[in-house]
Design a protein around this motif. Structure first.
Motif, PDB file in Angstrom:
ATOM      1  N   VAL A  12       0.845  -1.198   0.000  1.00 41.23           N
ATOM      2  CA  VAL A  12       0.000   0.000   0.000  1.00 41.23           C
ATOM      3  C   VAL A  12       0.882   1.251   0.000  1.00 41.23           C
ATOM      4  O   VAL A  12       2.029   1.195   0.453  1.00 41.23           O
ATOM      5  CB  VAL A  12      -0.923   0.052   1.246  1.00 41.23           C
ATOM      6  CG1 VAL A  12      -1.929  -1.095   1.221  1.00 41.23           C
ATOM      7  CG2 VAL A  12      -0.108   0.032   2.542  1.00 41.23           C
ATOM      8  N   PRO A  13       0.354   2.383  -0.498  1.00 45.38           N
ATOM      9  CA  PRO A  13       1.142   3.619  -0.461  1.00 45.38           C
ATOM     10  C   PRO A  13       1.523   3.980   0.972  1.00 45.38           C
ATOM     11  O   PRO A  13       0.686   3.901   1.866  1.00 45.38           O
ATOM     12  CB  PRO A  13       0.186   4.668  -1.040  1.00 45.38           C
ATOM     13  CG  PRO A  13      -0.850   3.902  -1.792  1.00 45.38           C
ATOM     14  CD  PRO A  13      -0.968   2.570  -1.114  1.00 45.38           C
ATOM     15  N   GLY A  14       2.777   4.357   1.165  1.00 43.14           N
ATOM     16  CA  GLY A  14       3.239   4.774   2.491  1.00 43.14           C
ATOM     17  C   GLY A  14       3.442   3.626   3.468  1.00 43.14           C
ATOM     18  O   GLY A  14       3.504   3.851   4.682  1.00 43.14           O
ATOM     19  N   ALA A  15       3.565   2.416   2.946  1.00 45.90           N
ATOM     20  CA  ALA A  15       3.719   1.235   3.811  1.00 45.90           C
ATOM     21  C   ALA A  15       4.896   1.394   4.772  1.00 45.90           C
ATOM     22  O   ALA A  15       5.950   1.911   4.393  1.00 45.90           O
ATOM     23  CB  ALA A  15       3.926  -0.013   2.952  1.00 45.90           C
ATOM     24  N   ILE A  44       2.178   9.423  -3.628  1.00 46.91           N
ATOM     25  CA  ILE A  44       2.516   8.011  -3.774  1.00 46.91           C
ATOM     26  C   ILE A  44       1.188   7.292  -3.962  1.00 46.91           C
ATOM     27  O   ILE A  44       0.283   7.418  -3.132  1.00 46.91           O
ATOM     28  CB  ILE A  44       3.269   7.479  -2.545  1.00 46.91           C
ATOM     29  CG1 ILE A  44       4.625   8.180  -2.433  1.00 46.91           C
ATOM     30  CG2 ILE A  44       3.465   5.965  -2.661  1.00 46.91           C
ATOM     31  CD1 ILE A  44       5.414   7.820  -1.199  1.00 46.91           C
ATOM     32  N   ILE A  45       1.064   6.572  -5.080  1.00 48.62           N
ATOM     33  CA  ILE A  45      -0.220   5.914  -5.356  1.00 48.62           C
ATOM     34  C   ILE A  45      -0.153   4.404  -5.184  1.00 48.62           C
ATOM     35  O   ILE A  45      -1.185   3.747  -5.126  1.00 48.62           O
ATOM     36  CB  ILE A  45      -0.743   6.265  -6.767  1.00 48.62           C
ATOM     37  CG1 ILE A  45       0.275   5.862  -7.851  1.00 48.62           C
ATOM     38  CG2 ILE A  45      -1.074   7.754  -6.867  1.00 48.62           C
ATOM     39  CD1 ILE A  45      -0.358   5.661  -9.201  1.00 48.62           C
ATOM     40  N   ALA A  46       1.059   3.848  -5.133  1.00 51.15           N
ATOM     41  CA  ALA A  46       1.176   2.399  -4.956  1.00 51.15           C
ATOM     42  C   ALA A  46       2.586   2.045  -4.506  1.00 51.15           C
ATOM     43  O   ALA A  46       3.541   2.785  -4.754  1.00 51.15           O
ATOM     44  CB  ALA A  46       0.852   1.670  -6.254  1.00 51.15           C
ATOM     45  N   GLU A  47       2.694   0.911  -3.829  1.00 54.88           N
ATOM     46  CA  GLU A  47       4.005   0.349  -3.475  1.00 54.88           C
ATOM     47  C   GLU A  47       3.897  -1.162  -3.585  1.00 54.88           C
ATOM     48  O   GLU A  47       2.824  -1.727  -3.348  1.00 54.88           O
ATOM     49  CB  GLU A  47       4.388   0.698  -2.028  1.00 54.88           C
ATOM     50  CG  GLU A  47       4.746   2.132  -1.814  1.00 54.88           C
ATOM     51  CD  GLU A  47       5.457   2.355  -0.478  1.00 54.88           C
ATOM     52  OE1 GLU A  47       6.187   1.471  -0.018  1.00 54.88           O
ATOM     53  OE2 GLU A  47       5.249   3.435   0.098  1.00 54.88           O
TER      54      GLU A  47
END
Ligand SMILES: Nc1ncnc2c1ncn2[C@@H]1O[C@H](COP(=O)(O)OP(=O)(O)OP(=O)(O)O)[C@@H](O)[C@H]1O
Ligand SMILES: [Mg+2]
Length: 297
Positions: free
Chosen positions: A15-18, A249-252
């Motif tokens: 998730v973004p910002g994981a 940030i839209i994805a990780e």
């Protein structure tokens, strides 16, 4: 419980910002606007230590601006970030470099007019946070010079630039310049290195060597954060991918799967609607098709 000894990202949410088990960088609420345009608006960002993290995203996503903020070359309007638990807010680029975090720079005109060897010496001078030209006349610098020269020679051999040591940096090929930029950054033995598009404009013959050097940085225990458009390279060398679009940030996730994320695909297609909306749109199209069929009868 996930086994973090083999995969540092086991158990990390996609998730973004994981949050990460051992972050070297932690950033919060970073906002940078230019006039009415919000170039960067990052709620939370962590970089896992001793790994290679790729920062990707479409043109204008805010990747380079975010890099400038993390290295102290630009100041955000809001937010704070920590490097090894120490606050970096308001810290100058020289201080950021001394803290152990370094970014490679494109060869400027001034640097192009210096020899390869002089460029490496500059890398060492930056480590001490000293003015380069003053540093050369300081007696204390002379005392350190033998040590600096030894380190430079070692790096020149490693990056296959030894034969070019007395050439002007401006005479090097694109790929050799990238190698020089990396070698110069390594003169300061940074804990973390940040590379903005290390492969851009590099001759395919040198790509492999650059890839190996980036991988070797991790082998030496360093942390790498790099911006790259070439997804083949991202898949080959990165352990983790962070995707930016429109400043956020839209994805990780891992390089193998992050591109399958619909938010990422939409960002690259330039579609700014979310999945729910596209489902709604699909329903509308179906409804419209039905009505048209009905009308045609
Ligand atoms: N100094 C500046 N003044 C005004 N706008 C800027 C400035 N720097 C960046 N921007 C704008 O901020 C946005 C993000 O730019 P940035 O260069 O960070 O994107 P990027 O993700 O690195 O793009 P690329 O992949 O093309 O390198 C863009 O809309 C850009 O035009
Ligand atoms: Mg950029």
């Amino acid at each position: 419980m996930a086994d973090i000894t083999t995969d540092p990202f086991a158990g990390v949410e996609h998730v973004p910002g994981a949050t990460k088990p051992d972050p070297i960088i932690v950033a919060d609420g970073i906002v940078r606007s230019f006039g009415g345009l919000t170039a960067v608006n990052v709620e939370h960002f962590e970089v896992q230590r001793h790994t290679i993290t790729a920062l990707i995203g479409p043109n204008g996503a805010g990747k380079s601006t975010f890099f400038n903020l993390l290295t102290g070359f630009d100041k955000p309007q809001e937010g704070q970030w920590l490097f090894n638990g120490k606050t970096m807010r308001g810290t100058s680029p020289a201080k950021v470099a001394r803290a152990g975090k370094v970014r490679t720079f494109q060869l400027t005109k001034a640097l192009s007019g210096m020899t390869v060897m002089e460029n490496l010496r500059l890398g060492a001078a930056q480590q001490k946070g000293e003015n380069f030209f003053r540093a050369f006349v300081k007696p204390i610098w002379r005392a350190q010079e033998a040590e600096v020269t030894e380190k430079a020679i070692e790096l020149l051999h490693k990056f296959k630039l030894y034969e070019k040591r007395d050439d002007f940096a401006g005479e090097l090929s694109g790929g050799q310049r990238k190698l020089l930029e990396m070698a110069r950054a390594l003169m300061s033995e940074p804990e973390m290195i940040m590379l903005d598009e290390p492969m851009a404009g590099v001759n395919p013959a040198l790509t492999e060597s650059l890839l190996d050097h980036v991988l070797a940085l991790k082998g030496e225990g360093r942390t790498v954060l790099f911006v790259e458009h070439d997804m083949h390279m991202v898949r080959r060398i990165s352990d983790w991918v962070v995707v930016m679009a429109e400043g956020r940030i839209i994805a990780e996730g891992p390089p193998e799967t992050v591109m399958q994320n619909p938010a990422v695909q939409n960002a690259y297609l330039g579609a700014h609607h979310d999945t729910d909306l596209s489902e709604e749109a699909e329903e509308l199209v179906e409804e419209l098709a039905e009505r048209l069929e009905g009308g045609a009868e």
